[in-house]
Enzyme design. Structure first.
Site, PDB file in Angstrom:
ATOM      1  N   HIS A   1       0.828  -1.224   0.000  1.00 53.56           N
ATOM      2  CA  HIS A   1       0.000   0.000   0.000  1.00 53.56           C
ATOM      3  C   HIS A   1       0.856   1.265   0.000  1.00 53.56           C
ATOM      4  CE1 HIS A   1       0.198  -0.881   4.394  1.00 53.56           C
ATOM      5  NE2 HIS A   1       0.233   0.426   4.529  1.00 53.56           N
TER       6      HIS A   1
ATOM      7  N   CYS B   1     -31.523  -3.319  -7.660  1.00 52.26           N
ATOM      8  CA  CYS B   1     -32.703  -3.972  -7.077  1.00 52.26           C
ATOM      9  C   CYS B   1     -33.963  -3.737  -7.914  1.00 52.26           C
ATOM     10  CB  CYS B   1     -32.912  -3.472  -5.660  1.00 52.26           C
ATOM     11  SG  CYS B   1     -32.926  -1.687  -5.593  1.00 52.26           S
TER      12      CYS B   1
HETATM   13  C1  PCO Z   1     -27.886  -1.573  -5.004  1.00 57.31           C
HETATM   14  N1  PCO Z   1     -26.817  -0.905  -5.562  1.00 57.31           N
HETATM   15  C2  PCO Z   1     -26.757  -0.362  -6.782  1.00 57.31           C
HETATM   16  C3  PCO Z   1     -25.441   0.296  -7.118  1.00 57.31           C
HETATM   17  C4  PCO Z   1     -25.579   1.522  -7.940  1.00 57.31           C
HETATM   18  N2  PCO Z   1     -26.157   1.205  -9.216  1.00 57.31           N
HETATM   19  C5  PCO Z   1     -25.537   1.515 -10.394  1.00 57.31           C
HETATM   20  C6  PCO Z   1     -26.303   1.074 -11.653  1.00 57.31           C
HETATM   21  C7  PCO Z   1     -25.794  -0.264 -12.245  1.00 57.31           C
HETATM   22  C8  PCO Z   1     -26.615  -0.603 -13.494  1.00 57.31           C
HETATM   23  O1  PCO Z   1     -26.520   0.392 -14.452  1.00 57.31           O
HETATM   24  C9  PCO Z   1     -25.942  -1.412 -11.257  1.00 57.31           C
HETATM   25  C10 PCO Z   1     -24.348  -0.131 -12.644  1.00 57.31           C
HETATM   26  O2  PCO Z   1     -27.654   1.007 -11.379  1.00 57.31           O
HETATM   27  O3  PCO Z   1     -24.493   2.083 -10.473  1.00 57.31           O
HETATM   28  O4  PCO Z   1     -27.660  -0.385  -7.594  1.00 57.31           O
HETATM   29  C11 PCO Z   1     -29.172  -1.249  -5.246  1.00 57.31           C
HETATM   30  S1  PCO Z   1     -30.435  -2.145  -4.619  1.00 57.31           S
END
Ligand code: PCO
Length: 214
Positions: free
Chosen positions: A94, A179
């Site tokens: 690191h 989600c």
């Molecule tokens: C959980 N966490 C997330 C992370 C943030 N989401 C994103 C986008 C992605 C699809 O385009 C997953 C890259 O939505 O950066 O969603 C949520 S329950």
């Protein structure tokens, strides 16, 4: 592959103390958010412009396709931290990485790693690098998390703490999340992250802030 950014005028080289030119050195790190699925794409964008070394937390590895990372990008994980250490005088990864890098970019920055950085915790390779970081060099973070986590009061507290350290925020965007719900918390677009870092770096270079070849 997705476009990395709008065309930029200047080249990627920077002036070093020898008077010669070399590419910027980017330490590109990922923590455990689903948005780490974009890490391979990000490393392609940065590696076309800069020398890139990757750092991945254990949780991020669930989402990173290591086979899609450019061959010239080494990806270090927690296993590498003490792997090569046997005796006093051996390298400590690191610290080596801190010294090597001109810029650090954490994309995605998970809620957990944001909290750890804000509190100064260092229990893995990524957070040890941040804990040892020299803040005269830029550090960018691109948070990614569910909307409920993003709007939770802890986020504001932690963002204030990292802002005080001089860390640059690349804010999340509203999007369909992992989600299925729609809301703020998605990691900024790859092209936004790349352009933000590159423009910042080139502006600094124009102002005569050159990074020394250590
Ligand atoms: C959980 N966490 C997330 C992370 C943030 N989401 C994103 C986008 C992605 C699809 O385009 C997953 C890259 O939505 O950066 O969603 C949520 S329950």
């Amino acid at each position: 592959m997705m476009a990395c950014s709008e065309p930029l005028d200047s080249g990627g080289s920077i002036l070093v103390n020898s008077g010669g030119l070399r590419k910027p050195r980017i330490l590109l790190a990922a923590s455990g958010s689903v948005a780490a699925i974009k890490f391979a794409n990000l490393s392609h964008c940065f590696s076309e412009w800069a020398e890139v070394i990757g750092v991945a937390t254990r949780a991020s590895l669930r989402f990173i396709d290591r086979t899609a990372i450019p061959k010239d990008v080494i990806l270090y994980t927690d296993d590498d931290e003490w792997h090569s250490w046997n005796k006093l005088g051996d390298r400590v990864l690191h610290i080596e990485l801190c010294r090597w890098a001109d810029i650090m970019v954490i994309a995605p920055l998970s809620a957990n790693t944001l909290g750890k950085i804000a509190g100064g915790l260092c229990d893995n390779l990524l957070t040890c690098v941040v804990r040892a970081w020299d803040y005269s060099k830029p550090l960018f973070v691109a948070p990614a998390m569910n909307t409920l986590m993003w709007t939770n009061p802890f986020t504001e507290r932690h963002l204030m703490a990292v802002d005080e350290l001089g860390i640059n925020l690349i804010p999340p965007v509203p999007k369909r999340l992992a989600c299925g719900t729609y809301g703020n918390g998605a990691m900024a677009e790859t092209s936004t992250i790349f352009s933000t870092v590159r423009l910042f770096f080139e502006k600094k270079s124009e102002q005569g802030v050159y990074y020394r070849n250590k």
